[in-house]
Design an enzyme around this catalytic site. Structure first.
Site, PDB file in Angstrom:
ATOM      1  N   GLU A 127      -4.797   0.318   2.837  1.00  0.00           N
ATOM      2  CA  GLU A 127      -4.237   1.624   3.178  1.00  0.00           C
ATOM      3  C   GLU A 127      -2.870   1.830   2.533  1.00  0.00           C
ATOM      4  OE1 GLU A 127      -6.288   3.681   3.965  1.00  0.00           O
ATOM      5  OE2 GLU A 127      -6.392   4.008   6.133  1.00  0.00           O
ATOM      6  N   THR A 158      -3.353  11.878   0.725  1.00  0.00           N
ATOM      7  CA  THR A 158      -2.657  11.391   1.918  1.00  0.00           C
ATOM      8  C   THR A 158      -1.164  11.245   1.665  1.00  0.00           C
ATOM      9  OG1 THR A 158      -4.639  10.210   2.633  1.00  0.00           O
ATOM     10  CG2 THR A 158      -2.565   9.541   3.621  1.00  0.00           C
TER      11      THR A 158
END
Length: 320
Positions: free
Chosen positions: A141, A193
């Site tokens: 991530e 993101t």
């Protein structure tokens, strides 16, 4: 913690397994970076083998053209982190077949990072705990967004609805939830993101924080008590959504029409552009899907929809 009882199992070069790794919804409106749940559809397909050479070899079996250099790939970064604590294995070979589109807002990077560590753990005799796997997958991530967040990773590994009480130290709480039908629309635009994080305010007013805390607590209580009305009242975000929604054309209209169609509520899935709505029954969820489709058809943006439910298992090993 590592499962010491399984450390005696010797990994076999060439051993292979296949994992279905689910999409996830992060934030769940008011729970920015701390709440998430797994979806039964869609899923990525991950095939992982123990290799006799060092490092991570990545083969993409899709058209997304993701990096094959391990350090630049979310799956590769997660496996590198795992290998650092696995001295009896030199490397892995990964075949990644993604159906969760990168940048969709339904946990594409988490499905990759979580799925590979679940697969690796299976090949290693399940020597690592789920919390360990989350810790490894968070390195993926970080590659994707620059931040080690676990609100997609945790439900992808644990299944169901999860609460990230703390990242340092890692503290994950699985939450019971009533049957909830989930409708997702993915407008075919991209919201990265990292970009969606950059536009967020770094400071919030105390009155907004208090309202948000109330909604988070109400949502958790509603899930645990199976109180659909409380769940619906608590699906409100006064901090993140007002900023991020400007990146998604038609968002306000979608939300309004879906709630009028009977949805409990919903909002941006992760950083977007996908929008999710929760409903008590399948008929309402289907009606919500029609409203989502109508909005994006009218404004001329291509879209995909998913009608599904919450996945209680998370990433799982399936027959080859």
């Amino acid at each position: 913690m590592t499962n010491l009882n399984n450390q005696h199992i010797a990994p076999i070069v060439g051993s292979t397994c296949k994992v279905l790794s689910p999409a996830t919804v992060a934030n769940v409106v008011c729970g920015f970076d701390i709440l998430g749940f797994a979806l039964n559809e869609p899923n990525d397909i991950i095939t992982l083998s123990i290799s006799n050479g060092p490092g991570v070899t990545i083969i993409n079996a899709d058209d997304f053209n993701l990096p094959t250099k391990a350090e630049d790939n979310v799956s590769g970064a997660a496996l590198i982190a795992l290998l650092e604590e696995t001295p009896d294995v030199q490397g892995f070979t990964l075949i990644s077949e993604k159906t969760i589109k990168p940048g969709s807002g339904i946990g594409s990077s988490a499905a990759s990072a979580a799925g590979v560590v679940v697969a690796a753990n299976h090949l290693l005799g399940n020597r690592f705990s789920k919390a360990d796997l989350v810790r490894f997958a968070m390195f993926g991530e970080k590659v994707a967004s620059g931040v080690k967040h676990a609100d997609n990773i945790a439900p992808c590994i644990y299944g169901g609805v999860t609460l990230i009480r703390s990242i340092y130290p890692l503290d994950i709480v699985s939450l019971q939830a009533p049957l909830l039908h989930v409708t997702v629309v993915h407008p075919q635009i991209e919201v990265r993101t990292a970009d969606a994080r950059q536009i967020l305010r770094q400071k919030v007013l105390l009155k907004d924080a208090i309202k948000q805390w109330g909604n988070i607590a109400g949502l958790v209580a509603g899930l645990l008590q199976g109180d659909y009305d409380l769940i619906g009242r608590s699906l409100e975000d006064v901090i993140i959504e007002p900023v991020r929604s400007i990146l998604i054309p038609g968002f306000d209209e979608v939300k309004k029409r879906c709630k009028e169609a009977g949805a409990l509520g919903g909002g941006i899935s992760g950083s977007g552009p996908s929008i999710f709505m929760l409903s008590k029954d399948a008929a309402t969820a289907a009606a919500v899907e029609k409203e989502m489709a109508a909005v994006f058809t009218r404004i001329g943006i291509a879209y995909h929809t998913h009608l599904t439910t919450i996945n209680s298992e998370g990433a799982k090993v399936v027959p080859l």
